[in-house]
Write an enzyme that holds these catalytic residues in place. Structure first.
Site, PDB file in Angstrom:
ATOM      1  N   GLU A 145       2.730   5.467 -32.441  1.00 13.23           N
ATOM      2  CA  GLU A 145       3.648   6.610 -32.310  1.00 13.23           C
ATOM      3  C   GLU A 145       3.484   7.683 -33.382  1.00 13.23           C
ATOM      4  OE1 GLU A 145       7.517   4.794 -32.065  1.00 13.23           O
ATOM      5  OE2 GLU A 145       7.026   3.706 -30.242  1.00 13.23           O
ATOM      6  N   ASN A 187      -1.466   3.362 -30.110  1.00 12.74           N
ATOM      7  CA  ASN A 187      -0.408   3.079 -29.128  1.00 12.74           C
ATOM      8  C   ASN A 187       0.687   4.142 -29.216  1.00 12.74           C
ATOM      9  OD1 ASN A 187       0.736   1.061 -27.238  1.00 12.74           O
ATOM     10  ND2 ASN A 187       2.314   0.752 -28.819  1.00 12.74           N
TER      11      ASN A 187
HETATM   12  O1  9MR Z   1      12.153  -3.595 -28.372  1.00 15.69           O
HETATM   13  C1  9MR Z   1      12.223  -3.295 -29.753  1.00 15.69           C
HETATM   14  C2  9MR Z   1      13.642  -3.409 -30.243  1.00 15.69           C
HETATM   15  O2  9MR Z   1      14.060  -4.761 -30.206  1.00 15.69           O
HETATM   16  C3  9MR Z   1      13.760  -2.867 -31.640  1.00 15.69           C
HETATM   17  O3  9MR Z   1      15.105  -2.839 -32.031  1.00 15.69           O
HETATM   18  C4  9MR Z   1      13.165  -1.493 -31.725  1.00 15.69           C
HETATM   19  C5  9MR Z   1      13.229  -0.967 -33.123  1.00 15.69           C
HETATM   20  O4  9MR Z   1      12.476   0.183 -33.334  1.00 15.69           O
HETATM   21  O5  9MR Z   1      11.809  -1.525 -31.302  1.00 15.69           O
HETATM   22  C6  9MR Z   1      11.710  -1.898 -29.963  1.00 15.69           C
HETATM   23  O6  9MR Z   1      10.352  -1.851 -29.552  1.00 15.69           O
HETATM   24  C7  9MR Z   1       9.740  -0.575 -29.610  1.00 15.69           C
HETATM   25  C8  9MR Z   1       8.277  -0.782 -29.877  1.00 15.69           C
HETATM   26  O7  9MR Z   1       8.108  -1.511 -31.070  1.00 15.69           O
HETATM   27  C9  9MR Z   1       7.533   0.533 -29.979  1.00 15.69           C
HETATM   28  N1  9MR Z   1       7.747   1.338 -28.820  1.00 15.69           N
HETATM   29  C10 9MR Z   1       9.113   1.521 -28.437  1.00 15.69           C
HETATM   30  C11 9MR Z   1       9.824   0.195 -28.285  1.00 15.69           C
HETATM   31  C12 9MR Z   1      11.208   0.398 -27.776  1.00 15.69           C
HETATM   32  O8  9MR Z   1      11.989   1.066 -28.734  1.00 15.69           O
END
Ligand code: 9MR
Length: 432
Positions: A145, A187
């Protein structure tokens, strides 16, 4: 190859349809179908029953992030990540590492850093974590990101970005040095619509990295079609456009608001249509496991029952064909025992970046769309990283055979190991 391809397709299409997502993806087209996994749910047997039955790839949802793996600077913590890796690998599931460098979920000590102190801390983190898991991770989300949303096409502002625009390639080189056999991915989310400025900006970065020999092997499209984002009709164009740069593409965090069967089917078919799309990971198993559970975006409901979208995905996967042998021409009609056509092609070496200890080489093949090329390396030089082909070695480790897997250009990094002058030699190029 035409006859073999035709025969293989006939066998697969008459074989019994696989009944789970992972098996159908693997058996029909050599892909994976995976899910994000939370370590805290591994003690929930309803959860692990579905996980173990349906999926052949996992991504730790939070357990490999920077705040989880290096909560205090220099003190690494791998318990939960190791548990997921162990669960997966003991069941032949491949693991995607997520993620080594990210502006978010940084531990407090890192959030407060800047400049070269932060750059060095980030590189040390990449090196330590990739080394800990060396050999166990099929793909790393090295950087996550890093681009801004909206129309700017700019990098996202962050403490990492402020260490210098080259922080992304520095992270990729550190990951490559620490785990040379892992595939290294960039990613991001909202890079699904080919017309979006963010998609175009990531595309240009990958193109630039490929042209300069930065070790990038793949792009992950998160594909969160939740919140305000929708599946775009040009999604397949996006997948195939990235793939044309010579990188694999992965759908890494799929979820779709209210799980419409059509959109899930379209995403699956788009991946199957692009040889370099290696697989799909959904971002959780049951709706109740989702980060956006209010949108019920996954393939199983909170009780663990298959939803209509599950059936749509499974059916699409069962229609898939082996991506390394895309059927672009009808099988030949003649004597079925005629051997597949084989003949010569031309493999041309283009020297790439040279560093103090290693150098890149790319090879372009003309005259055939499927082929195998034999390349000899002079010992003690040794190939450390490969991309864009299927590589195998003879017992000496110095002669490699590279088979086409969708691209007409492949490449590799060779460690000099004390001999800085020798360069790879093409031994043969065989069509078919
Ligand atoms: O699914 C993840 C959630 O449990 C966390 O709280 C969050 C914190 O940033 O991250 C979520 O996963 C993310 C992933 O690592 C990167 N892309 C976006 C996802 C959804 O927020």
């Amino acid at each position: 190859m035409g006859l073999l391809v035709g025969a293989a397709v006939m066998v697969t299409s008459s074989a019994q349809a696989a009944t789970t997502l992972g098996a159908s993806a693997a058996e029909r087209s050599g892909r994976y179908f995976g899910t994000a996994v939370a370590a805290s749910r591994l003690s929930d047997s309803a959860y692990t029953t579905i996980l173990n039955r349906e999926f052949n790839q996992v991504t730790p949802e939070n357990e490999m992030k920077i705040d989880a793996t290096e909560p205090q600077q220099g003190q690494f913590s791998y318990g939960n990540a190791d548990r997921i890796v162990q669960h997966a690998r003991s069941r032949n599931m491949q693991v995607r590492g997520h993620t080594l460098a990210w502006h978010s979920q940084q531990p407090g000590w890192m959030q407060n850093m800047s400049g070269s102190t932060l750059r060095n801390a980030m590189l040390n983190h990449v090196t330590q974590v990739a080394t800990h898991f060396r050999g166990q991770i099929a793909w790393w989300d090295v950087v996550n990101e890093a681009f801004a949303d909206g129309s700017s096409g700019a990098r996202r502002d962050s403490n990492l970005q402020r260490t210098g625009n080259d922080w992304i390639e520095a992270a990729f080189r550190a990951a490559d040095a620490a785990d040379p056999n892992a595939q290294l991915c960039y990613n991001d989310y909202n890079i699904d619509n080919w017309n979006d400025a963010k998609t175009q900006a990531v595309y240009r970065m990958v193109q630039d990295f490929r042209s300069r020999g930065v070790p990038i092997d793949c792009v992950g499209l998160q594909s969160h079609f939740t919140g305000g984002s929708n599946y775009p009709s040009n999604y397949r164009t996006t997948l195939s456009s990235f793939a044309a740069l010579g990188v694999d593409v992965h759908i890494t965090e799929l979820d779709i608001r209210n799980a419409p069967s059509d959109a899930y089917r379209n995403v699956t078919n788009d991946c199957l249509a692009v040889a370099r799309c290696k697989g799909i990971t959904v971002w959780g198993i049951r709706d109740s496991d989702s980060w956006r559970s209010g949108e019920s975006p996954l393939l199983f409901n909170g009780s663990g029952q298959k939803k209509a979208a599950y059936d749509a995905v499974l059916a699409a996967l069962n229609n898939g064909t082996t991506p390394t042998n895309p059927v672009t021409t009808p099988p030949p009609t003649g004597n079925p025992t005629t051997p597949p056509p084989s003949g010569n092609c031309t493999a041309t070496i283009t020297p790439g970046t040279v560093w103090g200890d290693r150098y890149n080489t790319s090879v372009t093949v003309s005259g055939a769309s499927t082929w195998s090329v034999v390349v000899a390396i002079t010992a003690p030089q040794k190939v450390s990283t490969t991309w864009s082909g299927s590589f195998s070695w003879d017992s000496s480790g110095n002669v490699m055979t590279v088979r086409s897997n969708g691209s007409n250009t492949f490449g590799f990094t060779t460690m000099m190991n004390g001999n800085s002058s020798a360069r790879p030699q093409i031994r043969s190029c065989t069509a078919g």
